[in-house]
Design a protein around this motif. Structure first.
Motif, short mmCIF file in Angstrom:
data_model
loop_
_atom_site.label_atom_id
_atom_site.label_comp_id
_atom_site.label_asym_id
_atom_site.label_seq_id
_atom_site.Cartn_x
_atom_site.Cartn_y
_atom_site.Cartn_z
N UNK A 86 0.82 -1.21 0.00
CA UNK A 86 0.00 0.00 0.00
C UNK A 86 0.86 1.26 0.00
N UNK A 87 2.00 1.20 0.69
CA UNK A 87 2.93 2.32 0.68
C UNK A 87 3.51 2.53 -0.71
N UNK A 88 3.82 1.42 -1.42
CA UNK A 88 4.34 1.51 -2.78
C UNK A 88 3.29 2.12 -3.71
N UNK A 89 2.05 1.64 -3.61
CA UNK A 89 0.99 2.16 -4.45
C UNK A 89 0.73 3.64 -4.16
N UNK A 90 0.72 4.00 -2.90
CA UNK A 90 0.50 5.41 -2.54
C UNK A 90 1.57 6.30 -3.14
N UNK A 91 2.81 5.83 -3.13
CA UNK A 91 3.91 6.62 -3.67
C UNK A 91 3.76 6.84 -5.17
N UNK A 92 3.38 5.79 -5.89
CA UNK A 92 3.24 5.91 -7.35
C UNK A 92 2.04 6.79 -7.70
N UNK A 93 0.92 6.56 -7.02
CA UNK A 93 -0.30 7.30 -7.37
C UNK A 93 -0.21 8.77 -6.99
N UNK A 94 0.79 9.15 -6.19
CA UNK A 94 0.95 10.55 -5.80
C UNK A 94 1.80 11.34 -6.79
N UNK A 95 2.25 10.70 -7.84
CA UNK A 95 3.13 11.36 -8.82
C UNK A 95 2.44 12.56 -9.46
N UNK A 96 3.15 13.66 -9.49
CA UNK A 96 2.79 14.84 -10.27
C UNK A 96 4.11 15.47 -10.70
N UNK A 97 4.71 14.90 -11.71
CA UNK A 97 6.08 15.23 -12.09
C UNK A 97 6.20 15.49 -13.59
N UNK A 98 7.20 16.28 -13.95
CA UNK A 98 7.53 16.49 -15.36
C UNK A 98 8.34 15.31 -15.86
N UNK A 99 8.07 14.90 -17.10
CA UNK A 99 8.80 13.82 -17.74
C UNK A 99 9.15 14.24 -19.16
N UNK A 100 9.84 13.37 -19.86
CA UNK A 100 10.23 13.67 -21.24
C UNK A 100 9.03 13.71 -22.18
N UNK A 101 7.87 13.17 -21.76
CA UNK A 101 6.66 13.21 -22.59
C UNK A 101 5.67 14.26 -22.10
N UNK A 102 6.06 15.06 -21.12
CA UNK A 102 5.17 16.05 -20.55
C UNK A 102 4.89 15.73 -19.09
N UNK A 103 4.01 16.50 -18.48
CA UNK A 103 3.73 16.31 -17.05
C UNK A 103 2.83 15.09 -16.85
N UNK A 104 3.17 14.25 -15.88
CA UNK A 104 2.35 13.11 -15.49
C UNK A 104 1.80 13.41 -14.10
N UNK A 105 0.49 13.60 -14.03
CA UNK A 105 -0.17 13.97 -12.78
C UNK A 105 -1.36 13.04 -12.57
N UNK A 106 -1.20 12.06 -11.68
CA UNK A 106 -2.25 11.07 -11.48
C UNK A 106 -3.44 11.62 -10.71
N UNK A 107 -3.35 12.83 -10.20
CA UNK A 107 -4.47 13.41 -9.47
C UNK A 107 -5.50 14.06 -10.38
N UNK A 108 -5.14 14.26 -11.65
CA UNK A 108 -6.01 15.02 -12.54
C UNK A 108 -6.85 14.17 -13.48
N UNK A 109 -6.54 12.90 -13.60
CA UNK A 109 -7.37 12.05 -14.45
C UNK A 109 -7.13 12.22 -15.93
N UNK A 110 -8.16 11.93 -16.73
CA UNK A 110 -9.59 12.07 -16.47
C UNK A 110 -10.24 10.96 -15.64
N UNK A 111 -9.57 9.83 -15.46
CA UNK A 111 -10.07 8.77 -14.60
C UNK A 111 -9.16 8.67 -13.38
N UNK A 112 -9.63 8.07 -12.29
CA UNK A 112 -8.77 7.95 -11.11
C UNK A 112 -7.46 7.23 -11.42
N UNK A 113 -6.37 7.77 -10.88
CA UNK A 113 -5.03 7.20 -11.05
C UNK A 113 -4.62 7.07 -12.51
#
Length: 426
Positions: free
Chosen positions: A355-382
């Motif tokens: 659960x700690x591993x999943x929480x860490x991944x799902x909290x990502x809101x970071x810039x990457x080489x393909x653009x920003x990856x933000x799991x909080x914005x969706x359009x679907x959960x995670x």
């Protein structure tokens, strides 16, 4: 210390070996670390079969990641080695489900990565969801990934995380490309009986109708299909001037060869899962000129890798120099998959708690080489949506084909380079 030898190194991966890949080449000196167990990362992707083009960049990207990180990461205050356990899905959903279960039950991994169309991401994600395994996937449009798994947008999934472009936005980009060419508005559909095809068959017809376009649809079909002559005949009879397909390279080759034989060349031709891959198009020579495609990433994208520090253009340049092969968009997403992984690993508080591993991944809101990856914005959960442009293949110089950006509605940071031209007539 040295990382113990696993079944396969990246070097043997390049040579076609199967099985496991170590986080670093066995025998190479590694930094002295405290006696903490390594992070074990399972990777499921199609190394063989009709979807194998989605895996071709992995050895190159693994070498880039090793150079930048030495495959070490600080987890919960302790530096740990990262071991990769790689499994070939053989382009089969059933095999993908099986290897995911092997990674969970036999290999003792802490997290699973999967990439390469819904035929890979969906069955792997489903197994992770059933077994409480944190999962990170990419290279499948969001709608076929989420809705294809019968996800509830109000609830989402507990253990699975996904980033890629939205099928709705990609469809919108392709429709904008269609609108740049003067046609009669009759669209021929090549939508198979799979997650992508069924999703497009559900969402696309009303969108086409709203735009005043007419649909010629031969119906869903199972692949491999020995002949597309019936579809070609229907398209000719219905006056189709635009073709929209979602078929992998072997299927597209069969279709396009038969279309050429029957003197059927639409003004606009798009084939998802194929037209983004120049290596799948070169066999057609000048017949590949002016095919259109979505462009989820390329050297034109103004983003930088947080792992390597390179711009998208620099990643492409190094790939060309190292491999002698032409880039395609999955190069960026393979690198971004590791960027998101390492960002997630660095957030973990307790590696032994899934659960700690999943929480860490799902909290990502970071810039990457393909653009920003933000799991909080969706359009679907995670899930996280990344930019998507549109483009057209033209005659190249360094390689037989070059991709020009012709549409950027859903990727405004990417500059338009040309206007879409109609296909060359027969």
């Amino acid at each position: 210390m040295t990382l113990r030898r696993l079944e396969t190194t990246r070097r043997s991966f390049l040579a076609g070996g199967a099985g496991l890949a170590a986080g670093a080449l066995a025998g190479f000196p590694m930094p002295a670390l405290a006696k903490n167990r390594p992070v074990r990362v399972g990777i499921a992707l199609p190394r063989t079969g009709p979807l194998a083009l989605f895996a071709e960049h992995l050895p190159f990207v693994m070498d880039q990641v090793e150079r930048a990180t030495k495959y070490t990461v600080n987890v919960g205050g302790s530096d740990r080695l990262v071991e990769l356990v790689i499994k070939d899905t053989q382009s089969s959903p059933n095999r993908a489900s099986q290897v995911a279960l092997e990674l969970i039950l036999d290999e003792g991994v802490d997290v699973i990565l999967a990439s390469g169309t819904p035929e890979t991401t969906n069955p792997v994600s489903d197994q992770c969801e059933l077994n409480g395994m944190p999962c990170l996937t990419t290279e499948a449009p969001l709608e076929p990934y989420f809705l294809g798994r019968k996800g509830d947008p109000a609830v989402g999934f507990e253990w699975t995380n996904h980033f890629y472009f939205s099928g709705t936005q990609a469809g919108g980009a392709i429709l904008e490309i269609f609108g740049q060419v003067e046609t009669n508005g009759v669209v021929g559909a090549l939508w198979p009986n799979d997650s992508d095809g069924n999703t497009f068959a559900q969402i696309y017809p009303p969108v086409l109708a709203e735009r005043g376009m007419t649909l010629s649809d031969p119906g869903r079909f199972d692949m491999p299909l020995a002949s597309y002559s019936a579809a070609v005949a229907k398209f000719k009879a219905d006056g189709v001037e635009i073709v929209h397909g979602i078929i992998p390279p072997p299927e597209f080759t069969t279709f396009y060869n038969e279309a050429i034989q029957q003197n059927f060349i639409p003004k606009v031709l798009y084939a998802g899962k194929t037209s983004a891959f120049p290596s799948a198009l070169e066999t057609f020579g000048s017949r590949a000129h002016r095919l259109v495609t979505e462009v989820p990433w390329g050297p034109q994208f103004p983003y930088t890798s947080p792992i390597t520090g390179q711009t998208a253009a620099e990643v492409v340049e190094e790939y060309h120099a190292a491999s002698g092969r032409q880039w395609n968009s999955q190069l960026g997403f393979k690198l971004a998959m590791f960027e998101v992984l390492f960002a997630g690993l660095a957030r973990i508080e307790d590696l032994d708690d899934p659960q700690s591993v999943q929480k860490a991944i799902s909290s990502i809101s970071d810039d990457t080489v393909v653009g920003r990856v933000d799991f909080s914005k969706g359009p679907f959960p995670n899930t996280a949506v990344t930019p998507i442009a549109g483009g057209q293949w033209l005659e190249g110089t360094d390689f037989p084909l070059r991709l020009a950006i012709t549409e950027n509605t859903f990727a405004p940071d990417v500059a338009i380079e040309a206007k879409t031209l109609p296909m060359l007539s027969a």
